[in-house]
Design a protein around this motif. Structure first.
Motif, PDB file in Angstrom:
ATOM      1  N   HIS A  84      -9.592   8.465  -7.909  1.00  0.00           N
ATOM      2  CA  HIS A  84      -8.946   7.157  -8.074  1.00  0.00           C
ATOM      3  C   HIS A  84      -8.956   6.342  -6.775  1.00  0.00           C
ATOM      4  O   HIS A  84      -8.278   5.320  -6.687  1.00  0.00           O
ATOM      5  N   GLN A  85      -9.701   6.822  -5.796  1.00  0.00           N
ATOM      6  CA  GLN A  85      -9.868   6.144  -4.512  1.00  0.00           C
ATOM      7  C   GLN A  85      -8.531   5.850  -3.840  1.00  0.00           C
ATOM      8  O   GLN A  85      -8.304   4.761  -3.301  1.00  0.00           O
ATOM      9  N   ILE A  86      -7.660   6.845  -3.890  1.00  0.00           N
ATOM     10  CA  ILE A  86      -6.356   6.757  -3.236  1.00  0.00           C
ATOM     11  C   ILE A  86      -6.484   7.440  -1.875  1.00  0.00           C
ATOM     12  O   ILE A  86      -6.831   8.618  -1.801  1.00  0.00           O
ATOM     13  N   GLU A  87      -6.226   6.713  -0.808  1.00  0.00           N
ATOM     14  CA  GLU A  87      -6.259   7.300   0.525  1.00  0.00           C
ATOM     15  C   GLU A  87      -5.027   8.188   0.704  1.00  0.00           C
ATOM     16  O   GLU A  87      -3.927   7.827   0.280  1.00  0.00           O
ATOM     17  N   PHE A  88      -5.248   9.347   1.325  1.00  0.00           N
ATOM     18  CA  PHE A  88      -4.133  10.254   1.555  1.00  0.00           C
ATOM     19  C   PHE A  88      -4.362  11.042   2.837  1.00  0.00           C
ATOM     20  O   PHE A  88      -5.475  11.161   3.327  1.00  0.00           O
ATOM     21  N   ILE A  89      -3.274  11.552   3.347  1.00  0.00           N
ATOM     22  CA  ILE A  89      -3.300  12.443   4.500  1.00  0.00           C
ATOM     23  C   ILE A  89      -3.031  13.838   3.969  1.00  0.00           C
ATOM     24  O   ILE A  89      -2.097  14.039   3.192  1.00  0.00           O
ATOM     25  N   GLU A  90      -3.858  14.791   4.385  1.00  0.00           N
ATOM     26  CA  GLU A  90      -3.650  16.177   3.973  1.00  0.00           C
ATOM     27  C   GLU A  90      -3.020  16.953   5.111  1.00  0.00           C
ATOM     28  O   GLU A  90      -3.452  16.845   6.260  1.00  0.00           O
ATOM     29  N   MET A 135       0.828  -1.178   0.000  1.00  0.00           N
ATOM     30  CA  MET A 135       0.000   0.000   0.000  1.00  0.00           C
ATOM     31  C   MET A 135       0.877   1.248   0.000  1.00  0.00           C
ATOM     32  O   MET A 135       1.884   1.306   0.687  1.00  0.00           O
ATOM     33  N   LYS A 136       0.473   2.222  -0.767  1.00  0.00           N
ATOM     34  CA  LYS A 136       1.233   3.469  -0.871  1.00  0.00           C
ATOM     35  C   LYS A 136       0.831   4.404   0.265  1.00  0.00           C
ATOM     36  O   LYS A 136      -0.327   4.506   0.626  1.00  0.00           O
ATOM     37  N   HIS A 137       1.820   5.073   0.830  1.00  0.00           N
ATOM     38  CA  HIS A 137       1.585   6.065   1.873  1.00  0.00           C
ATOM     39  C   HIS A 137       1.659   7.441   1.202  1.00  0.00           C
ATOM     40  O   HIS A 137       2.728   7.862   0.758  1.00  0.00           O
ATOM     41  N   VAL A 138       0.506   8.128   1.106  1.00  0.00           N
ATOM     42  CA  VAL A 138       0.417   9.377   0.360  1.00  0.00           C
ATOM     43  C   VAL A 138       0.099  10.533   1.316  1.00  0.00           C
ATOM     44  O   VAL A 138      -0.851  10.460   2.092  1.00  0.00           O
ATOM     45  N   ILE A 139       0.907  11.580   1.223  1.00  0.00           N
ATOM     46  CA  ILE A 139       0.668  12.806   1.991  1.00  0.00           C
ATOM     47  C   ILE A 139       0.620  13.969   1.005  1.00  0.00           C
ATOM     48  O   ILE A 139       1.492  14.095   0.138  1.00  0.00           O
ATOM     49  N   VAL A 140      -0.404  14.817   1.157  1.00  0.00           N
ATOM     50  CA  VAL A 140      -0.548  16.006   0.321  1.00  0.00           C
ATOM     51  C   VAL A 140      -0.315  17.222   1.209  1.00  0.00           C
ATOM     52  O   VAL A 140      -1.069  17.464   2.150  1.00  0.00           O
ATOM     53  N   TYR A 141       0.729  17.977   0.907  1.00  0.00           N
ATOM     54  CA  TYR A 141       0.994  19.239   1.589  1.00  0.00           C
ATOM     55  C   TYR A 141       0.277  20.309   0.780  1.00  0.00           C
ATOM     56  O   TYR A 141       0.558  20.486  -0.418  1.00  0.00           O
ATOM     57  N   SER A 142      -0.674  20.985   1.419  1.00  0.00           N
ATOM     58  CA  SER A 142      -1.508  21.935   0.688  1.00  0.00           C
ATOM     59  C   SER A 142      -1.760  23.172   1.537  1.00  0.00           C
ATOM     60  O   SER A 142      -1.258  23.280   2.655  1.00  0.00           O
ATOM     61  N   GLN A 143      -2.544  24.080   0.969  1.00  0.00           N
ATOM     62  CA  GLN A 143      -2.989  25.259   1.693  1.00  0.00           C
ATOM     63  C   GLN A 143      -4.305  25.738   1.086  1.00  0.00           C
ATOM     64  O   GLN A 143      -4.612  25.393  -0.059  1.00  0.00           O
ATOM     65  N   ILE A 179       4.734  10.213  -1.967  1.00  0.00           N
ATOM     66  CA  ILE A 179       4.209   8.864  -2.168  1.00  0.00           C
ATOM     67  C   ILE A 179       5.343   7.929  -1.781  1.00  0.00           C
ATOM     68  O   ILE A 179       6.325   7.802  -2.509  1.00  0.00           O
ATOM     69  N   ASN A 180       5.202   7.347  -0.594  1.00  0.00           N
ATOM     70  CA  ASN A 180       6.301   6.602   0.024  1.00  0.00           C
ATOM     71  C   ASN A 180       7.508   7.539   0.088  1.00  0.00           C
ATOM     72  O   ASN A 180       7.441   8.561   0.725  1.00  0.00           O
ATOM     73  N   GLN A 181       8.572   7.254  -0.608  1.00  0.00           N
ATOM     74  CA  GLN A 181       9.769   8.100  -0.545  1.00  0.00           C
ATOM     75  C   GLN A 181       9.870   9.076  -1.720  1.00  0.00           C
ATOM     76  O   GLN A 181      10.813   9.862  -1.781  1.00  0.00           O
ATOM     77  N   ASP A 182       8.926   9.021  -2.648  1.00  0.00           N
ATOM     78  CA  ASP A 182       8.963   9.889  -3.825  1.00  0.00           C
ATOM     79  C   ASP A 182       8.232  11.197  -3.561  1.00  0.00           C
ATOM     80  O   ASP A 182       7.262  11.241  -2.807  1.00  0.00           O
TER      81      ASP A 182
END
Length: 80
Positions: free
Chosen positions: A25-31, A1-9, A58-61
């Protein structure tokens, strides 16, 4: 499973597009709202070496901005 974080404002149209893309795309993410979360802002600048939003990990990318092709590649989404 991919660990996705979105840095936003807030008031960031590209941030909204990225989040809508992930939701579509039903990708779970942390904002992480860098306008409110000081620790997230510090990480964005000092560890991810970015000063713009959206920045997506996305993970380390790291993907800066709405780079559809790169997001699709890293998330294993086939473009249609």
């Amino acid at each position: 499973m991919k660990h996705v974080i979105v840095y936003s404002q807030p008031n960031c149209p590209p941030c909204q597009v990225v989040k809508q893309f992930l939701e579509h795309h039903q990708i779970e993410f942390i904002e992480k709202d860098v306008s409110q979360d000081h620790a997230a802002r510090e990480k964005l600048i000092n560890e991810l070496h970015s000063t713009s939003t959206p920045t997506v990990t996305i993970n380390q990318d790291i993907v800066t901005g709405f780079d559809l092709k790169r997001l699709e590649e890293l998330l294993d989404i086939n473009s249609k």
